[in-house]
Design a protein around this motif. Structure first.
Motif, PDB file in Angstrom:
ATOM      1  N   TRP A 217       3.388   6.310   5.290  1.00 62.48           N
ATOM      2  CA  TRP A 217       2.360   5.403   5.026  1.00 62.48           C
ATOM      3  C   TRP A 217       1.706   5.167   6.410  1.00 62.48           C
ATOM      4  CZ3 TRP A 217      -0.097   0.767   6.297  1.00 62.48           C
ATOM      5  CH2 TRP A 217      -1.320   0.706   5.770  1.00 62.48           C
TER       6      TRP A 217
ATOM      7  N   GLU B 282       0.584   8.295   8.334  1.00 61.45           N
ATOM      8  CA  GLU B 282      -0.715   8.759   7.682  1.00 61.45           C
ATOM      9  C   GLU B 282      -1.712   7.953   7.981  1.00 61.45           C
ATOM     10  OE1 GLU B 282      -2.064   8.632   3.171  1.00 61.45           O
ATOM     11  OE2 GLU B 282      -0.618  10.208   3.423  1.00 61.45           O
TER      12      GLU B 282
ATOM     13  N   ARG C 107       1.574   4.199  -3.257  1.00 63.31           N
ATOM     14  CA  ARG C 107       1.125   5.688  -2.940  1.00 63.31           C
ATOM     15  C   ARG C 107       2.228   6.307  -3.016  1.00 63.31           C
ATOM     16  NH1 ARG C 107      -2.097   7.475   1.429  1.00 63.31           N
ATOM     17  NH2 ARG C 107      -2.202   9.126   0.210  1.00 63.31           N
TER      18      ARG C 107
ATOM     19  N   MET D  48       1.031  -1.342   0.103  1.00 61.62           N
ATOM     20  CA  MET D  48      -0.083  -0.035   0.040  1.00 61.62           C
ATOM     21  C   MET D  48       0.838   1.189  -0.021  1.00 61.62           C
ATOM     22  SD  MET D  48      -3.251  -1.197  -0.088  1.00 61.62           S
ATOM     23  CE  MET D  48      -4.124   0.466   0.413  1.00 61.62           C
TER      24      MET D  48
END
Length: 105
Positions: free
Chosen positions: A96, A99, A89, A85
């Motif tokens: 990540w 976030e 991104r 993931m």
């Protein structure tokens, strides 16, 4: 608001018509208040200094705020999914995860 590595958590008290704050990120309860931003900042700095002085007088190690670093153990499958993931991104795994965790504030 930060001072000497400590951060403030501030709320407005409608009942008292002033700002009320506590040192954030420690288990000890240290509060302060002020009627203006300048007064609140001065009270916060005084509260931090008083906390550190009190700890020194009691020969107690003052609690430190969270560093922002922690170890997280997950299954290899979750680790792989999170890494995928993050890569999709264009983020590092740390960015990540930060976030993702920020959505739960």
């Amino acid at each position: 608001m930060t001072y000497k590595g400590y951060a403030a958590r501030i709320e407005y008290s409608d009942e008292d018509e002033c700002f009320v704050g506590h040192i954030a990120g420690i288990r000890d309860v240290v509060g302060f208040h002020g009627d203006s931003v300048a007064a609140l900042k001065a009270a916060f700095e005084e509260a931090v200094d008083d906390y550190l002085d009190t700890c020194a007088k009691l020969d107690k190690e003052p609690q430190r705020p969270y560093s922002g670093k922690f170890m997280l153990r997950v299954s290899p499958e979750i680790h792989a999914h999170a890494a995928t993931m993050a890569e999709a991104r264009g983020l590092s795994l740390n960015a990540w995860a930060a976030e993702a965790l920020s959505h739960y504030r």
